[in-house]
Design a protein around this motif. Structure first.
Motif, PDB file in Angstrom:
ATOM      1  N   ALA A  55       0.856  -1.187   0.000  1.00  0.00           N
ATOM      2  CA  ALA A  55       0.000   0.000   0.000  1.00  0.00           C
ATOM      3  C   ALA A  55       0.890   1.235   0.000  1.00  0.00           C
ATOM      4  CB  ALA A  55      -0.912   0.008   1.221  1.00  0.00           C
ATOM      5  N   TYR A  56       0.492   2.227  -0.763  1.00  0.00           N
ATOM      6  CA  TYR A  56       1.250   3.472  -0.816  1.00  0.00           C
ATOM      7  C   TYR A  56       0.557   4.556   0.006  1.00  0.00           C
ATOM      8  CZ  TYR A  56       4.005   1.461  -4.629  1.00  0.00           C
ATOM      9  OH  TYR A  56       4.836   0.671  -5.381  1.00  0.00           O
ATOM     10  N   PRO A  57       1.320   5.366   0.739  1.00  0.00           N
ATOM     11  CA  PRO A  57       0.717   6.474   1.481  1.00  0.00           C
ATOM     12  C   PRO A  57      -0.028   7.420   0.541  1.00  0.00           C
ATOM     13  CG  PRO A  57       3.003   6.135   2.151  1.00  0.00           C
ATOM     14  CD  PRO A  57       2.779   5.284   0.938  1.00  0.00           C
ATOM     15  N   THR A  58      -1.138   7.936   1.004  1.00  0.00           N
ATOM     16  CA  THR A  58      -1.935   8.866   0.210  1.00  0.00           C
ATOM     17  C   THR A  58      -2.257  10.121   1.013  1.00  0.00           C
ATOM     18  OG1 THR A  58      -4.098   8.001   0.884  1.00  0.00           O
ATOM     19  CG2 THR A  58      -3.029   6.940  -0.994  1.00  0.00           C
ATOM     20  N   ARG A  59      -2.499  11.194   0.291  1.00  0.00           N
ATOM     21  CA  ARG A  59      -3.003  12.440   0.853  1.00  0.00           C
ATOM     22  C   ARG A  59      -4.031  13.002  -0.130  1.00  0.00           C
ATOM     23  NH1 ARG A  59      -0.130  10.511   4.142  1.00  0.00           N
ATOM     24  NH2 ARG A  59       1.581  11.457   5.326  1.00  0.00           N
ATOM     25  N   GLU A  60      -5.126  13.519   0.386  1.00  0.00           N
ATOM     26  CA  GLU A  60      -6.110  14.163  -0.482  1.00  0.00           C
ATOM     27  C   GLU A  60      -6.018  15.665  -0.242  1.00  0.00           C
ATOM     28  OE1 GLU A  60     -10.715  13.403  -1.975  1.00  0.00           O
ATOM     29  OE2 GLU A  60      -9.906  12.333  -0.233  1.00  0.00           O
ATOM     30  N   TRP A  61      -5.647  16.391  -1.289  1.00  0.00           N
ATOM     31  CA  TRP A  61      -5.335  17.808  -1.132  1.00  0.00           C
ATOM     32  C   TRP A  61      -5.482  18.503  -2.481  1.00  0.00           C
ATOM     33  CZ3 TRP A  61      -1.047  20.977  -2.692  1.00  0.00           C
ATOM     34  CH2 TRP A  61      -0.905  22.172  -1.983  1.00  0.00           C
ATOM     35  N   GLY A  62      -6.119  19.660  -2.487  1.00  0.00           N
ATOM     36  CA  GLY A  62      -6.270  20.407  -3.726  1.00  0.00           C
ATOM     37  C   GLY A  62      -7.105  19.683  -4.759  1.00  0.00           C
ATOM     38  N   ASP A  63      -8.111  18.906  -4.311  1.00  0.00           N
ATOM     39  CA  ASP A  63      -9.020  18.149  -5.182  1.00  0.00           C
ATOM     40  C   ASP A  63      -8.340  16.967  -5.874  1.00  0.00           C
ATOM     41  OD1 ASP A  63     -11.022  20.013  -4.538  1.00  0.00           O
ATOM     42  OD2 ASP A  63     -10.492  21.298  -6.225  1.00  0.00           O
ATOM     43  N   ILE A  64      -7.132  16.627  -5.452  1.00  0.00           N
ATOM     44  CA  ILE A  64      -6.366  15.524  -6.030  1.00  0.00           C
ATOM     45  C   ILE A  64      -5.993  14.538  -4.930  1.00  0.00           C
ATOM     46  CG2 ILE A  64      -4.132  14.925  -7.083  1.00  0.00           C
ATOM     47  CD1 ILE A  64      -4.235  17.577  -8.583  1.00  0.00           C
ATOM     48  N   VAL A  65      -6.004  13.246  -5.257  1.00  0.00           N
ATOM     49  CA  VAL A  65      -5.452  12.221  -4.377  1.00  0.00           C
ATOM     50  C   VAL A  65      -4.002  11.991  -4.799  1.00  0.00           C
ATOM     51  CG1 VAL A  65      -5.584   9.829  -3.611  1.00  0.00           C
ATOM     52  CG2 VAL A  65      -7.688  11.116  -4.041  1.00  0.00           C
TER      53      VAL A  65
END
Length: 445
Positions: A122-132
């Motif tokens: 699994a890769y770390p994710t961040r949801e920011w600026g309307d983008i994952v």
């Protein structure tokens, strides 16, 4: 020109390649947040840097990006159930959370600790600026998210889209930082200023057109801008100066930001800023994320409608983000329009760019190119990214990963005295030689 070996070095981004290793040290846009609208909704197949992956939104709203095959016997989790904060395999019910932890192993005895030894990539994710965003590199080197200004402004002040492109990411990005082509590729044929304004405004080729007649004429009349390049912590400032009606120079200044972002050069004060990010799917195609933002105010409904119309920097796409005018239909090129109205006969700045970039082949053969004076920005871009990839091979981490706040920069246009160099023009236009605007967003200097 490049050697065959250097061209491969520059363009290949899959697992185990030097450029792929460099790109994996940075956060990559993986998909739009809107592509996963529903908690516990169906997982979505994605391909990123040559890797097949699954994205899903869990019950708590977090997004997971994981390898698609269950570590039990290899069944594809795409056919599984997204429920109660995890993705459950349809074969034997093994269940994994967004971090790849095995949280239920119904085929093992309840007292067994076997599930604690099972891990899904699994890769770390961040949801920011309307983008994952996804980070695909070593965890110990995971940087902060790049503080691009479009993500710092309120949601009402940005507009973010994506589109498919049928070529290698590098040649498409090089088209984005090559501002000399505006004298040709996006040109209109008429000499009538009002008619030219109407055609340019329809395509949004020069921003919001606060003085459109002047800028159209300057770009059209001087196809040989003189380029200057400034390096900084996170990339390059690339400025091209053209003659005006006076002794002043009209500067169009782009930004390249490591490893795959670029900002358009046109915006004057009070206009819309544009940027793009090129994300490799494989070595022969990519996703392009396009973002527009206004630091001064929210977008109006009319502005959003204009973006959605798909004749400017934002492409007109179908439900799968495939441009309606694309390689498969020759971008709906109209030879009569090409003969009488526009240089290409293709509607849309994005589509005009794509047509030329795709026409270079799936991967441009740089062993056959012949560069000239207006290609300085291209040369400096290649030196920067290839140098960073080679440095990483020697164990040197890219310095841009340690400067997330220095991604808050702007590009744009300006008219200045010819005695001023690019650094002076940037300072006059933005208050900083590299266009840094972090103080406006509380990032400090």
């Amino acid at each position: 020109m490049l050697s065959r070996e250097d061209n491969d070095f520059l363009t290949q981004s899959g697992p185990g390649t030097p450029m792929g290793a460099l790109m994996r040290r940075f956060w990559m846009p993986a998909l739009l947040g809107a592509e996963l609208p529903e908690r516990d909704g169906p997982p979505k197949k994605i391909r990123l840097l040559g890797e097949d992956l699954l994205a899903f939104r869990a019950s708590d709203g977090r997004v997971g990006i994981v390898e698609p095959h269950c570590p039990h016997r290899g069944a594809n989790l795409y056919y599984g159930r997204n429920e109660e904060c995890g993705l459950r395999c349809a074969f034997h019910g093994w269940k994994f959370d967004v971090d790849g932890n095995c949280i239920d192993l119904p085929t093992s005895p309840p007292e067994s600790s076997y599930k604690d030894t099972i891990k899904l990539l699994a890769y770390p994710t961040r949801e920011w600026g309307d983008i994952v965003w996804a980070y695909m590199g070593p965890r110990e080197h995971m940087p902060e998210l790049p503080q691009l200004e479009f993500g710092l402004v309120p949601a009402a002040s940005r507009y973010v889209t994506k589109k498919w492109q049928d070529c290698n990411w590098v040649q498409s990005l090089e088209g984005g930082i090559d501002t000399a082509h505006f004298s040709f590729l996006h040109a209109v044929l008429t000499r009538d200023e009002k008619e030219a304004l109407a055609l340019y405004s329809r395509s949004a080729a020069l921003g919001d057109q606060s003085r459109p007649d002047d800028r159209i004429r300057w770009v059209r009349n001087d196809p040989r801008p003189k380029f200057s390049v400034l390096g900084h912590e996170t990339g390059l400032v690339i400025g091209g100066a053209r003659r005006t009606d006076t002794t002043d120079l009209y500067w169009r200044i782009a930004q390249f930001l490591m490893p795959n972002h670029a900002f358009a050069p046109a915006a004057m004060p009070g206009e819309v800023y544009y940027g793009q990010c090129w994300v490799p799917v494989s070595d022969t195609d990519c996703w392009i994320y396009t973002y527009s933002w206004r630091p001064d105010r929210p977008f109006t409904n009319a502005e959003r409608t204009q973006f959605a119309g798909g004749f400017g920097v934002h492409a007109e796409v179908d439900s799968d983000y495939m441009p309606l005018r694309n390689l498969r239909n020759d971008y709906l090129l109209d030879r009569q329009i090409q003969k009488r109205e526009t240089f290409t006969g293709i509607q849309g700045v994005s589509e005009q760019d794509a047509a030329i970039q795709d026409s270079q082949g799936p991967v441009q053969d740089r062993t056959r190119e012949h560069l000239g004076p207006t290609d300085i920005g291209i040369v400096e871009f290649r030196k920067l990214v290839m140098g960073a990839a080679r440095a990483l091979q020697r164990g040197e981490e890219p310095r841009a990963t340690r400067a997330a706040k220095r991604y808050a920069v702007r590009s744009g246009g300006w008219v200045a005295d010819p005695a001023k160099d690019l650094a002076a023009v940037m300072t006059e236009r933005f208050g900083h030689r590299h266009g840094y605007v972090g103080h406006e967003h509380g990032l400090g200097e």
